[in-house]
Design a protein around this motif. Sequence first.
Motif, PDB file in Angstrom:
ATOM      1  N   THR A 296      17.898   3.626  -8.475  1.00 44.76           N
ATOM      2  CA  THR A 296      18.688   4.463  -9.414  1.00 44.76           C
ATOM      3  C   THR A 296      18.371   4.383 -10.725  1.00 44.76           C
ATOM      4  N   THR A 297      18.330   5.584 -11.338  1.00 47.37           N
ATOM      5  CA  THR A 297      18.055   5.610 -12.802  1.00 47.37           C
ATOM      6  C   THR A 297      19.237   5.970 -13.874  1.00 47.37           C
ATOM      7  N   ARG A 298      20.185   6.316 -12.930  1.00 44.87           N
ATOM      8  CA  ARG A 298      21.473   6.409 -13.558  1.00 44.87           C
ATOM      9  C   ARG A 298      22.557   6.101 -12.675  1.00 44.87           C
ATOM     10  N   ALA A 299      24.014   5.953 -13.070  1.00 42.78           N
ATOM     11  CA  ALA A 299      24.972   5.680 -12.020  1.00 42.78           C
ATOM     12  C   ALA A 299      25.100   6.984 -11.333  1.00 42.78           C
ATOM     13  N   CYS A 300      25.272   6.804 -10.207  1.00 42.52           N
ATOM     14  CA  CYS A 300      25.544   7.969  -9.079  1.00 42.52           C
ATOM     15  C   CYS A 300      26.440   7.553  -7.926  1.00 42.52           C
ATOM     16  N   PRO A 301      27.780   7.258  -8.134  1.00 43.02           N
ATOM     17  CA  PRO A 301      28.782   6.898  -7.169  1.00 43.02           C
ATOM     18  C   PRO A 301      28.500   7.810  -5.882  1.00 43.02           C
ATOM     19  N   GLU A 302      28.273   8.993  -5.840  1.00 38.53           N
ATOM     20  CA  GLU A 302      28.512   9.972  -4.889  1.00 38.53           C
ATOM     21  C   GLU A 302      27.470   9.507  -3.735  1.00 38.53           C
ATOM     22  N   LEU A 303      26.460   8.605  -4.140  1.00 39.18           N
ATOM     23  CA  LEU A 303      25.474   8.035  -3.137  1.00 39.18           C
ATOM     24  C   LEU A 303      26.014   7.365  -2.188  1.00 39.18           C
ATOM     25  N   ASP A 304      27.268   6.730  -2.521  1.00 40.93           N
ATOM     26  CA  ASP A 304      27.869   5.429  -1.930  1.00 40.93           C
ATOM     27  C   ASP A 304      28.277   6.125  -0.469  1.00 40.93           C
ATOM     28  N   ALA A 305      28.474   7.452  -0.193  1.00 43.43           N
ATOM     29  CA  ALA A 305      28.781   8.112   0.929  1.00 43.43           C
ATOM     30  C   ALA A 305      27.411   8.167   2.123  1.00 43.43           C
TER      31      ALA A 305
ATOM     32  N   ARG B 109       1.001  -1.182   0.080  1.00 43.13           N
ATOM     33  CA  ARG B 109      -0.032   0.029   0.065  1.00 43.13           C
ATOM     34  C   ARG B 109       0.707   1.338  -0.001  1.00 43.13           C
ATOM     35  N   SER B 110       2.058   1.145  -0.563  1.00 41.59           N
ATOM     36  CA  SER B 110       2.848   2.307  -0.688  1.00 41.59           C
ATOM     37  C   SER B 110       2.995   3.021  -2.123  1.00 41.59           C
ATOM     38  N   SER B 111       3.975   4.013  -2.133  1.00 40.37           N
ATOM     39  CA  SER B 111       3.793   4.773  -3.519  1.00 40.37           C
ATOM     40  C   SER B 111       5.249   5.196  -3.682  1.00 40.37           C
ATOM     41  N   PHE B 112       5.577   5.584  -4.892  1.00 47.94           N
ATOM     42  CA  PHE B 112       6.609   6.453  -5.266  1.00 47.94           C
ATOM     43  C   PHE B 112       6.362   7.810  -5.598  1.00 47.94           C
ATOM     44  N   LYS B 113       7.188   8.735  -4.688  1.00 49.94           N
ATOM     45  CA  LYS B 113       6.817  10.130  -4.698  1.00 49.94           C
ATOM     46  C   LYS B 113       7.664  10.986  -5.381  1.00 49.94           C
ATOM     47  N   SER B 114       8.889  10.656  -5.705  1.00 49.85           N
ATOM     48  CA  SER B 114       9.686  11.705  -6.551  1.00 49.85           C
ATOM     49  C   SER B 114      10.817  11.310  -7.370  1.00 49.85           C
ATOM     50  N   LEU B 115      11.297  11.858  -8.218  1.00 51.86           N
ATOM     51  CA  LEU B 115      12.502  11.471  -9.211  1.00 51.86           C
ATOM     52  C   LEU B 115      13.443  12.469  -8.722  1.00 51.86           C
ATOM     53  N   ASP B 116      14.380  12.369  -8.082  1.00 48.76           N
ATOM     54  CA  ASP B 116      15.460  13.414  -7.812  1.00 48.76           C
ATOM     55  C   ASP B 116      16.246  13.583  -8.937  1.00 48.76           C
ATOM     56  N   GLN B 117      16.129  15.075  -9.243  1.00 49.25           N
ATOM     57  CA  GLN B 117      16.785  15.348 -10.671  1.00 49.25           C
ATOM     58  C   GLN B 117      18.603  15.386 -10.322  1.00 49.25           C
ATOM     59  N   SER B 118      18.792  15.616  -9.183  1.00 48.15           N
ATOM     60  CA  SER B 118      20.602  15.827  -8.931  1.00 48.15           C
ATOM     61  C   SER B 118      21.146  14.244  -8.733  1.00 48.15           C
ATOM     62  N   THR B 119      20.493  13.361  -8.388  1.00 43.92           N
ATOM     63  CA  THR B 119      20.857  12.009  -8.286  1.00 43.92           C
ATOM     64  C   THR B 119      20.395  10.999  -9.131  1.00 43.92           C
ATOM     65  N   GLY B 120      19.163  11.436 -10.086  1.00 44.50           N
ATOM     66  CA  GLY B 120      18.439  10.384 -10.695  1.00 44.50           C
ATOM     67  C   GLY B 120      17.909   9.307  -9.838  1.00 44.50           C
ATOM     68  N   LEU B 121      17.504   9.473  -8.504  1.00 48.35           N
ATOM     69  CA  LEU B 121      17.068   8.437  -7.824  1.00 48.35           C
ATOM     70  C   LEU B 121      15.564   8.300  -7.774  1.00 48.35           C
ATOM     71  N   LEU B 122      14.908   7.528  -8.136  1.00 45.12           N
ATOM     72  CA  LEU B 122      13.428   7.327  -7.959  1.00 45.12           C
ATOM     73  C   LEU B 122      12.951   6.785  -6.409  1.00 45.12           C
ATOM     74  N   VAL B 123      12.325   7.643  -5.814  1.00 45.32           N
ATOM     75  CA  VAL B 123      12.291   7.635  -4.389  1.00 45.32           C
ATOM     76  C   VAL B 123      10.841   6.892  -3.925  1.00 45.32           C
ATOM     77  N   GLY B 124      10.814   5.762  -3.651  1.00 46.98           N
ATOM     78  CA  GLY B 124       9.464   5.185  -3.010  1.00 46.98           C
ATOM     79  C   GLY B 124       9.308   4.337  -1.746  1.00 46.98           C
ATOM     80  N   GLY B 125       8.533   3.862  -1.350  1.00 45.81           N
ATOM     81  CA  GLY B 125       8.297   3.237  -0.375  1.00 45.81           C
ATOM     82  C   GLY B 125       7.769   4.075   0.735  1.00 45.81           C
TER      83      GLY B 125
END
Length: 344
Positions: free
Chosen positions: A245-254, A171-187
């Motif tokens: 992730t919708t593209r590579a984003c190694p800066e998220l590793d931190a 019963r969850s949803s995806f809310k946003s697509l972060d333009q800076s990281t390309g992260l599709l945020v859900g849960g």
Amino acid sequence: LPRNSTPFTVLSLTFCLISVGRVLSFTPVNFRCQNRHLQRPTSLKSHNKHDADNGRCSFCQLDRRTALSIASASISAASLFNPLHAFAADSDKPLAPITQKVYFDVRISRGDGTFYERDDLPDIQENKVFYGKLKFGLFGKTAPTAVERFLSYVDVPYSPLDDDPLPSYGRSSFKSLDQSTGLLVGGFIPGLDITSIGGGTAIQFGGRIFPAPLWLDKNTEKVSHSQKGLLSHKFLDATPVFGITTRACPELDASSLVFGQVLVDESSQAFFDKVQDLPTYSMERPMGDPRTSNKGVEDVAASIFNSQREFFRGAAKTLGDSRADKVYEGKLLRRVEVTKVGMI
């Protein structure tokens, strides 16, 4: 070309078309014949002399069917650079051993935000509800704690007669697509909040309180955010919110941990193609026509706009108006919901 073609895509396709043209006209350069005597001639006159003096080189003996086969292969290779196929190309091989698999049934609303059947609208894509299925492979060996937490919201018994159900991704949803990281945020699970009890953090859902441990794993080999289709969760976030992730984003590793990835098939590919075309909310002031606008005036107007925006948002939060928190950069302007989840 698709609307989101990159300059690299255009350059690659242009190169392939030039190569195909050379093959079909039988005038490529820098080929040596099998007798190693001369470079492949580039003019018809020198070509005839080359045939008479030295015999036809192996490349000259290509018939048109072979040439067309080579041309077809060149075009197929070029299609790999198409961003619509890049998701599958990046995500078809697991980056770590997959220990469990789950599925999410998803839907995306039509332009007016509704899902119910309607026969009174024009038959265009904007008026169609999208239904699909996402499949995830989980990295239980490299991220065992995160996988355990994730599964606690998947393997949940559900009954429509239950007045106080457990929190579930179903019963969850995806809310946003972060333009800076390309992260599709859900849960995002409606009604689930973080609360403080006795100086600690807990999850409140309905009338129940649940412990809220972090999804951290110690002494494990971490997987980098090196490609599309990876499941990611923030180190210091105790909620079930996760990203894809919708593209590579190694800066998220931190700041985040990779605990799984999308199992690419036709349905998941269609879902991500659809999501990447959805409109999102922007916090920036719309700019005027650059042909008629004065840059200095536009910069001043943008500065005033940003100052006013921050002032009114701050005032709203101070007065307890929570509506300001519901509008943010990258927010999807369509409803993207999960209707059912389960183990595969």
